[in-house]
Design a protein around this motif. Structure first.
Motif, PDB file in Angstrom:
ATOM      1  N   HIS A 178       0.818  -1.222   0.000  1.00 58.46           N
ATOM      2  CA  HIS A 178       0.000   0.000   0.000  1.00 58.46           C
ATOM      3  C   HIS A 178       0.851   1.271   0.000  1.00 58.46           C
ATOM      4  CE1 HIS A 178      -3.823  -2.116   0.475  1.00 58.46           C
ATOM      5  NE2 HIS A 178      -3.214  -2.907   1.328  1.00 58.46           N
ATOM      6  N   ASP A 179       2.153   1.099  -0.123  1.00 64.03           N
ATOM      7  CA  ASP A 179       3.083   2.225  -0.210  1.00 64.03           C
ATOM      8  C   ASP A 179       2.878   3.213   0.938  1.00 64.03           C
ATOM      9  OD1 ASP A 179       5.187   3.663  -1.328  1.00 64.03           O
ATOM     10  OD2 ASP A 179       3.883   4.851  -2.639  1.00 64.03           O
ATOM     11  N   LEU A 180       2.824   2.674   2.134  1.00 63.66           N
ATOM     12  CA  LEU A 180       2.595   3.498   3.313  1.00 63.66           C
ATOM     13  C   LEU A 180       3.917   4.001   3.885  1.00 63.66           C
ATOM     14  CD1 LEU A 180      -0.145   1.316   5.036  1.00 63.66           C
ATOM     15  CD2 LEU A 180      -0.484   3.511   3.878  1.00 63.66           C
ATOM     16  N   PRO A 181       3.961   5.227   4.346  1.00 64.59           N
ATOM     17  CA  PRO A 181       5.209   5.777   4.891  1.00 64.59           C
ATOM     18  C   PRO A 181       5.567   5.127   6.219  1.00 64.59           C
ATOM     19  CG  PRO A 181       3.402   7.312   5.268  1.00 64.59           C
ATOM     20  CD  PRO A 181       2.861   6.217   4.392  1.00 64.59           C
ATOM     21  N   ARG A 182       6.854   4.943   6.448  1.00 60.96           N
ATOM     22  CA  ARG A 182       7.347   4.409   7.716  1.00 60.96           C
ATOM     23  C   ARG A 182       7.565   5.546   8.712  1.00 60.96           C
ATOM     24  NH1 ARG A 182       7.108   0.304   3.787  1.00 60.96           N
ATOM     25  NH2 ARG A 182       8.037  -1.613   4.592  1.00 60.96           N
ATOM     26  N   HIS A 183       7.515   5.190   9.974  1.00 60.31           N
ATOM     27  CA  HIS A 183       7.860   6.148  11.023  1.00 60.31           C
ATOM     28  C   HIS A 183       9.308   6.575  10.809  1.00 60.31           C
ATOM     29  CE1 HIS A 183       8.566   7.934  14.931  1.00 60.31           C
ATOM     30  NE2 HIS A 183       7.311   7.730  15.291  1.00 60.31           N
ATOM     31  N   PRO A 184       9.602   7.872  10.852  1.00 66.22           N
ATOM     32  CA  PRO A 184      10.967   8.343  10.555  1.00 66.22           C
ATOM     33  C   PRO A 184      12.037   7.823  11.499  1.00 66.22           C
ATOM     34  CG  PRO A 184       9.579  10.128  11.418  1.00 66.22           C
ATOM     35  CD  PRO A 184       8.674   8.980  11.093  1.00 66.22           C
ATOM     36  N   LEU A 185      11.673   7.365  12.691  1.00 66.63           N
ATOM     37  CA  LEU A 185      12.686   6.863  13.622  1.00 66.63           C
ATOM     38  C   LEU A 185      13.135   5.442  13.306  1.00 66.63           C
ATOM     39  CD1 LEU A 185      11.508   8.255  17.081  1.00 66.63           C
ATOM     40  CD2 LEU A 185      13.437   9.011  15.689  1.00 66.63           C
ATOM     41  N   LEU A 186      12.425   4.746  12.431  1.00 68.35           N
ATOM     42  CA  LEU A 186      12.824   3.386  12.074  1.00 68.35           C
ATOM     43  C   LEU A 186      14.218   3.371  11.455  1.00 68.35           C
ATOM     44  CD1 LEU A 186       9.513   1.884  10.638  1.00 68.35           C
ATOM     45  CD2 LEU A 186      10.767   1.075  12.645  1.00 68.35           C
ATOM     46  N   GLU A 187      14.487   4.344  10.607  1.00 65.68           N
ATOM     47  CA  GLU A 187      15.791   4.373   9.937  1.00 65.68           C
ATOM     48  C   GLU A 187      16.916   4.728  10.901  1.00 65.68           C
ATOM     49  OE1 GLU A 187      15.539   8.933   8.156  1.00 65.68           O
ATOM     50  OE2 GLU A 187      15.210   7.223   6.840  1.00 65.68           O
ATOM     51  N   LYS A 188      16.570   5.147  12.106  1.00 65.99           N
ATOM     52  CA  LYS A 188      17.575   5.441  13.131  1.00 65.99           C
ATOM     53  C   LYS A 188      17.725   4.296  14.121  1.00 65.99           C
ATOM     54  CE  LYS A 188      16.841  10.449  12.847  1.00 65.99           C
ATOM     55  NZ  LYS A 188      16.520  11.694  13.604  1.00 65.99           N
ATOM     56  N   GLY A 189      17.062   3.161  13.837  1.00 64.03           N
ATOM     57  CA  GLY A 189      17.239   1.976  14.661  1.00 64.03           C
ATOM     58  C   GLY A 189      16.198   1.750  15.731  1.00 64.03           C
ATOM     59  N   TYR A 190      15.154   2.572  15.767  1.00 64.44           N
ATOM     60  CA  TYR A 190      14.076   2.376  16.738  1.00 64.44           C
ATOM     61  C   TYR A 190      13.039   1.434  16.133  1.00 64.44           C
ATOM     62  CZ  TYR A 190      15.789   6.509  19.293  1.00 64.44           C
ATOM     63  OH  TYR A 190      16.531   7.404  20.000  1.00 64.44           O
ATOM     64  N   LEU A 191      12.927   0.219  16.669  1.00 67.75           N
ATOM     65  CA  LEU A 191      11.972  -0.745  16.124  1.00 67.75           C
ATOM     66  C   LEU A 191      10.627  -0.704  16.834  1.00 67.75           C
ATOM     67  CD1 LEU A 191      14.176  -3.881  15.377  1.00 67.75           C
ATOM     68  CD2 LEU A 191      13.736  -1.835  13.992  1.00 67.75           C
ATOM     69  N   SER A 192      10.592  -0.113  18.010  1.00 67.07           N
ATOM     70  CA  SER A 192       9.348   0.106  18.745  1.00 67.07           C
ATOM     71  C   SER A 192       9.474   1.476  19.393  1.00 67.07           C
ATOM     72  CB  SER A 192       9.132  -0.979  19.798  1.00 67.07           C
ATOM     73  OG  SER A 192       7.906  -0.787  20.484  1.00 67.07           O
ATOM     74  N   ILE A 193       8.423   2.282  19.299  1.00 67.65           N
ATOM     75  CA  ILE A 193       8.567   3.689  19.644  1.00 67.65           C
ATOM     76  C   ILE A 193       7.509   4.122  20.644  1.00 67.65           C
ATOM     77  CG2 ILE A 193       8.623   6.042  18.720  1.00 67.65           C
ATOM     78  CD1 ILE A 193       9.265   4.490  15.946  1.00 67.65           C
ATOM     79  N   GLY A 194       7.966   4.551  21.819  1.00 63.59           N
ATOM     80  CA  GLY A 194       7.071   5.052  22.839  1.00 63.59           C
ATOM     81  C   GLY A 194       7.443   6.469  23.204  1.00 63.59           C
ATOM     82  N   CYS A 195       7.483   6.770  24.484  1.00 59.38           N
ATOM     83  CA  CYS A 195       7.906   8.093  24.948  1.00 59.38           C
ATOM     84  C   CYS A 195       9.420   8.229  24.803  1.00 59.38           C
ATOM     85  CB  CYS A 195       7.494   8.301  26.405  1.00 59.38           C
ATOM     86  SG  CYS A 195       5.704   8.432  26.649  1.00 59.38           S
ATOM     87  N   ALA A 196       9.867   9.427  24.480  1.00 61.06           N
ATOM     88  CA  ALA A 196      11.287   9.657  24.217  1.00 61.06           C
ATOM     89  C   ALA A 196      12.207   9.291  25.385  1.00 61.06           C
ATOM     90  CB  ALA A 196      11.509  11.106  23.799  1.00 61.06           C
ATOM     91  N   PRO A 197      11.879   9.649  26.640  1.00 67.91           N
ATOM     92  CA  PRO A 197      12.813   9.339  27.727  1.00 67.91           C
ATOM     93  C   PRO A 197      12.942   7.848  28.027  1.00 67.91           C
ATOM     94  CG  PRO A 197      11.255  11.060  28.382  1.00 67.91           C
ATOM     95  CD  PRO A 197      10.739  10.444  27.130  1.00 67.91           C
ATOM     96  N   CYS A 198      11.975   7.051  27.602  1.00 68.35           N
ATOM     97  CA  CYS A 198      11.950   5.627  27.967  1.00 68.35           C
ATOM     98  C   CYS A 198      12.134   4.707  26.769  1.00 68.35           C
ATOM     99  CB  CYS A 198      10.644   5.301  28.692  1.00 68.35           C
ATOM    100  SG  CYS A 198      10.382   6.261  30.204  1.00 68.35           S
ATOM    101  N   THR A 199      12.628   5.229  25.650  1.00 71.05           N
ATOM    102  CA  THR A 199      12.814   4.433  24.442  1.00 71.05           C
ATOM    103  C   THR A 199      14.215   4.651  23.904  1.00 71.05           C
ATOM    104  OG1 THR A 199      10.479   4.799  23.900  1.00 71.05           O
ATOM    105  CG2 THR A 199      11.859   3.864  22.180  1.00 71.05           C
ATOM    106  N   VAL A 200      14.895   3.551  23.583  1.00 72.05           N
ATOM    107  CA  VAL A 200      16.217   3.658  22.971  1.00 72.05           C
ATOM    108  C   VAL A 200      16.219   2.929  21.641  1.00 72.05           C
ATOM    109  CG1 VAL A 200      17.408   3.857  25.178  1.00 72.05           C
ATOM    110  CG2 VAL A 200      17.068   1.595  24.178  1.00 72.05           C
ATOM    111  N   ALA A 201      17.186   3.232  20.820  1.00 71.65           N
ATOM    112  CA  ALA A 201      17.281   2.635  19.487  1.00 71.65           C
ATOM    113  C   ALA A 201      17.907   1.257  19.576  1.00 71.65           C
ATOM    114  CB  ALA A 201      18.103   3.535  18.577  1.00 71.65           C
ATOM    115  N   CYS A 202      17.070   0.246  19.624  1.00 72.24           N
ATOM    116  CA  CYS A 202      17.544  -1.135  19.573  1.00 72.24           C
ATOM    117  C   CYS A 202      16.348  -2.034  19.318  1.00 72.24           C
ATOM    118  CB  CYS A 202      18.268  -1.543  20.857  1.00 72.24           C
ATOM    119  SG  CYS A 202      17.217  -1.765  22.293  1.00 72.24           S
TER     120      CYS A 202
END
Length: 235
Positions: free
Chosen positions: A175-199
């Motif tokens: 469906h050519d849907l856009p990805r969350h921009p943080l995926l390309e930075k290594g974030y595979l699951s994304i929550g609140c910024a202080p409690c989420t790291v790129a892994c």
């Protein structure tokens, strides 16, 4: 209350499960709860294909990544969503319990409760059913997520529960849907910024959530939504 309906529809997934519930059974009494996270575009696209006016509830905890807020705006416009409800914590509760904004460091469970659980509880008032995007392949407490369950007096629907990571990626591509921009930075699951790291990894995409803690969930899926009179848990 919903045993017969669950038995009738439990074999269905994705849009096949969503369509009768959104358009018929719970028409006007159902909402979709979305984080606008790494895989949210799939469920939102399915829902929009059925009814663009379906209420979409999203929690803005005050701690989100700027990229998530931008992605929310992008998907809302792209999919033509007409009833986006951005829910925030009660200001008076935050002032009393997290005036400095640092509660997540010393008591992340309590922070999630006042920034996510209580606001969602209020937002779901009046709805008989709600849709979430949990998937079994995420593992942990989600490994046996049912597609349909009665919880807190409502029907909870997880139409992607049996989807694999490969199916999610295939749907996004098709469906050519856009990805969350943080995926390309290594974030595979994304929550609140202080409690989420790129892994994370394909078999454990949520590894970056509350990294280093035993905490695995924010609380909105760990137990039925609490009664409207519930108070934040004691410290």
């Amino acid at each position: 209350m919903y045993e017969a309906l669950i038995a009738e529809l439990n074999h269905l997934d994705g849009p096949d499960l969503l369509a009768p519930l959104v358009s018929d059974v719970f028409c006007g009494n159902i909402a979709l709860v979305s984080s606008f996270g790494a895989e949210s575009a799939v469920l939102l696209h399915m829902a929009a294909s059925i009814d663009r006016s379906l209420p979409i509830i999203t929690l803005d905890t005050g701690k989100l990544f700027a990229e998530t807020i931008a992605y929310r705006a992008q998907l809302t416009a792209l999919l033509g969503l007409t009833d986006l409800r951005v829910i925030t914590p009660q200001a008076n509760v935050l002032q009393v319990l997290d005036g400095a904004g640092s509660l997540h460091r010393r008591d992340p469970d309590r922070c999630c409760h006042i920034r996510k659980v209580l606001p969602l509880e209020n937002a779901l008032t009046g709805f008989k059913a709600w849709i979430s995007g949990r998937k079994r392949y995420h593992g942990g407490l989600r490994a046996d997520v049912p597609t349909l369950e009665e919880t807190g007096g409502r029907l909870k629907i997880d139409p992607l529960a049996r989807f694999t990571g490969q199916q999610i990626e295939a749907y996004l591509d098709y469906h050519d849907l856009p990805r969350h921009p943080l995926l390309e930075k290594g974030y595979l699951s994304i929550g609140c910024a202080p409690c989420t790291v790129a892994c994370g990894s394909a078999d454990n995409p949520r590894a970056g959530r509350w990294s280093g803690l035993s905490k695995m969930e924010c609380g909105i899926h760990r137990s039925p939504i609490l009664s409207r009179n519930s108070a934040p848990p004691a410290s």
